[in-house]
Design an enzyme around this catalytic site. Structure first.
Site, PDB file in Angstrom:
ATOM      1  CG  HIS A   1      42.046  -1.409  20.822  1.00 61.68           C
ATOM      2  ND1 HIS A   1      42.399  -0.761  20.168  1.00 61.68           N
ATOM      3  CD2 HIS A   1      40.962  -0.624  21.835  1.00 61.68           C
ATOM      4  CE1 HIS A   1      42.052   0.745  20.266  1.00 61.68           C
ATOM      5  NE2 HIS A   1      40.954   0.679  21.126  1.00 61.68           N
TER       6      HIS A   1
ATOM      7  CE  LYS B   1      33.841  -6.692  28.130  1.00 61.82           C
ATOM      8  NZ  LYS B   1      32.540  -7.520  27.753  1.00 61.82           N
TER       9      LYS B   1
ATOM     10  CE  LYS C   1      38.274  -1.486  18.951  1.00 65.71           C
ATOM     11  NZ  LYS C   1      36.830  -1.044  19.368  1.00 65.71           N
TER      12      LYS C   1
HETATM   13  P1  NAD Z   1      29.168  -5.551  27.662  1.00 62.07           P
HETATM   14  O1  NAD Z   1      28.921  -6.652  26.671  1.00 62.07           O
HETATM   15  O2  NAD Z   1      29.868  -6.223  28.955  1.00 62.07           O
HETATM   16  O3  NAD Z   1      27.967  -4.942  28.248  1.00 62.07           O
HETATM   17  C1  NAD Z   1      26.675  -4.539  27.605  1.00 62.07           C
HETATM   18  C2  NAD Z   1      25.412  -4.731  28.628  1.00 62.07           C
HETATM   19  O4  NAD Z   1      24.103  -4.161  27.694  1.00 62.07           O
HETATM   20  C3  NAD Z   1      25.323  -6.350  28.814  1.00 62.07           C
HETATM   21  O5  NAD Z   1      25.269  -6.261  30.266  1.00 62.07           O
HETATM   22  C4  NAD Z   1      23.952  -6.411  28.019  1.00 62.07           C
HETATM   23  O6  NAD Z   1      23.275  -7.425  28.865  1.00 62.07           O
HETATM   24  C5  NAD Z   1      23.492  -5.106  28.300  1.00 62.07           C
HETATM   25  N1  NAD Z   1      22.294  -5.184  27.144  1.00 62.07           N
HETATM   26  C6  NAD Z   1      22.246  -5.335  26.098  1.00 62.07           C
HETATM   27  N2  NAD Z   1      20.926  -5.386  25.113  1.00 62.07           N
HETATM   28  C7  NAD Z   1      20.193  -4.580  26.492  1.00 62.07           C
HETATM   29  C8  NAD Z   1      18.723  -4.113  26.414  1.00 62.07           C
HETATM   30  N3  NAD Z   1      17.928  -4.296  25.387  1.00 62.07           N
HETATM   31  N4  NAD Z   1      18.309  -3.729  27.455  1.00 62.07           N
HETATM   32  C9  NAD Z   1      19.359  -3.564  28.627  1.00 62.07           C
HETATM   33  N5  NAD Z   1      20.629  -3.858  28.478  1.00 62.07           N
HETATM   34  C10 NAD Z   1      21.152  -4.499  27.396  1.00 62.07           C
HETATM   35  O7  NAD Z   1      29.883  -4.565  26.850  1.00 62.07           O
HETATM   36  P2  NAD Z   1      30.819  -3.097  27.441  1.00 62.07           P
HETATM   37  O8  NAD Z   1      32.256  -3.667  27.141  1.00 62.07           O
HETATM   38  O9  NAD Z   1      30.209  -2.828  28.729  1.00 62.07           O
HETATM   39  O10 NAD Z   1      30.725  -2.002  26.150  1.00 62.07           O
HETATM   40  C11 NAD Z   1      29.331  -1.549  25.976  1.00 62.07           C
HETATM   41  C12 NAD Z   1      29.297  -0.520  24.934  1.00 62.07           C
HETATM   42  O11 NAD Z   1      29.970   0.662  25.146  1.00 62.07           O
HETATM   43  C13 NAD Z   1      30.009  -1.221  23.619  1.00 62.07           C
HETATM   44  O12 NAD Z   1      29.076  -0.407  22.438  1.00 62.07           O
HETATM   45  C14 NAD Z   1      31.268  -0.670  23.505  1.00 62.07           C
HETATM   46  O13 NAD Z   1      31.981  -0.290  22.274  1.00 62.07           O
HETATM   47  C15 NAD Z   1      31.051   0.866  24.065  1.00 62.07           C
HETATM   48  N6  NAD Z   1      32.344   1.429  24.869  1.00 62.07           N
HETATM   49  C16 NAD Z   1      32.556   2.680  24.795  1.00 62.07           C
HETATM   50  C17 NAD Z   1      33.327   3.310  25.506  1.00 62.07           C
HETATM   51  C18 NAD Z   1      33.489   4.893  25.296  1.00 62.07           C
HETATM   52  O14 NAD Z   1      34.520   5.583  25.949  1.00 62.07           O
HETATM   53  N7  NAD Z   1      32.492   5.639  24.815  1.00 62.07           N
HETATM   54  C19 NAD Z   1      34.416   2.677  26.201  1.00 62.07           C
HETATM   55  C20 NAD Z   1      34.271   1.312  26.090  1.00 62.07           C
HETATM   56  C21 NAD Z   1      33.265   0.616  25.748  1.00 62.07           C
END
Ligand code: NAD
Length: 268
Positions: free
Chosen positions: A153, A14, A157
């Site tokens: 949230h 996402k 979550k």
């Molecule tokens: P998501 O599950 O939609 O996406 C994660 C992606 O990572 C997936 O497409 C998955 O296939 C990929 N992935 C997993 N293992 C992998 C690997 N070994 N190699 C390559 N790709 C791999 O999750 P999301 O909602 O996009 O969130 C991702 C992270 O970002 C989470 O840890 C979330 O808490 C964090 N997040 C941070 C912020 C911020 O402001 N820092 C904001 C939103 C989400």
């Protein structure tokens, strides 16, 4: 000037999809490659353009063929930890948005950045409004003895309180220099049915469909309250922070935790 070349790790997720869109439309930067677990195709379309870039599950191969300046990572802590040494060996700077790292993980990031002379910016919240909310809350904390936090949230979550609520509460207590006061009826109790207690601050966690990420800090004293509130409506809210970090990480060797330094916010 040559655009900043960016590889997105976790590009199908996402947040990863949002980063591909945001970097693709940002002047002065360019997505040159993408990595995720099981790409359906070996190239990824960049929305809003006719460009397609190499897309693979093999980070080493993508970094070798695209030679990016920066890798942006939104994946899982285990995936980030595995990607870190690979990107460091290629001399690639990193902007990390994945959440859930331990202190040991951060130590390892710092060590790799020093060893390979790269920059790493890791931030648990890229929404600039949320970073400012935390900063303003640290300032207000010096003047109020009572405070509570409501964080709201989306229903998917799983962790509570949110990482941002925990960081906000800990920052407020650090700035104040001692714990906040609980209401008289709760003093001396370690747990409350009203929420999670963090050094005198009760944090209320709401999980409902319809929310993205929202937080309100309410301070109270006799005759007045102060409310500091941040609302988001979609994941675009994180992109100005990500774009800022991509530009800044090139000038910032070593590990930087949080966006405060990038925004020139002095310790409150
Ligand atoms: P998501 O599950 O939609 O996406 C994660 C992606 O990572 C997936 O497409 C998955 O296939 C990929 N992935 C997993 N293992 C992998 C690997 N070994 N190699 C390559 N790709 C791999 O999750 P999301 O909602 O996009 O969130 C991702 C992270 O970002 C989470 O840890 C979330 O808490 C964090 N997040 C941070 C912020 C911020 O402001 N820092 C904001 C939103 C989400």
């Amino acid at each position: 000037m040559k655009p900043i070349a960016v590889v997105v790790h976790g590009a199908s997720g996402k947040m990863g999809q949002e980063v591909v869109k945001a970097v693709g439309r940002e002047p002065g930067m360019q997505v040159v490659g993408a990595v995720d677990m099981k790409p359906a195709e070996d190239t990824l379309a960049i929305p809003g353009s006719s460009a397609r870039v190499p897309f693979s599950s093999d980070l080493d191969q993508i970094l070798s063929c695209t030679k990016p300046d920066v890798m942006v990572d939104f994946s899982l802590p285990a995936a980030t930890n595995a990607a870190l040494p690979v990107a460091a060996r290629h001399g690639v700077n990193m902007v990390i948005g994945t959440t859930g790292f331990t202190a040991a993980d951060l130590d390892e990031m710092s060590r790799l950045a020093q060893q390979y002379k790269t920059g790493i910016v890791v931030a648990a919240n890229f929404a600039l409004g949320a970073v400012l909310l935390m900063h303003f809350s640290k300032i207000a904390a010096k003047y109020f003895d009572f405070a509570e936090i409501i964080e709201l949230h989306h229903d998917q979550k799983i962790d509570f309180p949110s990482g941002t609520a925990l960081a906000t509460a800990r920052g407020m207590v650090k700035s104040k220099g001692h714990p906040f006061c609980l209401p008289a009826a709760e003093q001396g109790k370690t747990a409350s049915g009203r929420g999670t207690q963090i050094d005198g601050i009760t944090v209320h966690s709401v999980r409902l469909p319809g929310f993205v990420a929202n937080q309100e800090v309410i301070f109270g004293m006799a005759g007045q309250t102060l409310r500091i509130k941040h609302d988001t409506i979609n994941r675009e809210c994180f992109m100005p922070g990500v774009v800022l970090a991509i530009k800044d990480v090139l000038k910032r060797p070593g590990l930087t935790v949080g966006l405060e330094a990038l925004l020139n916010l002095q310790e409150a």
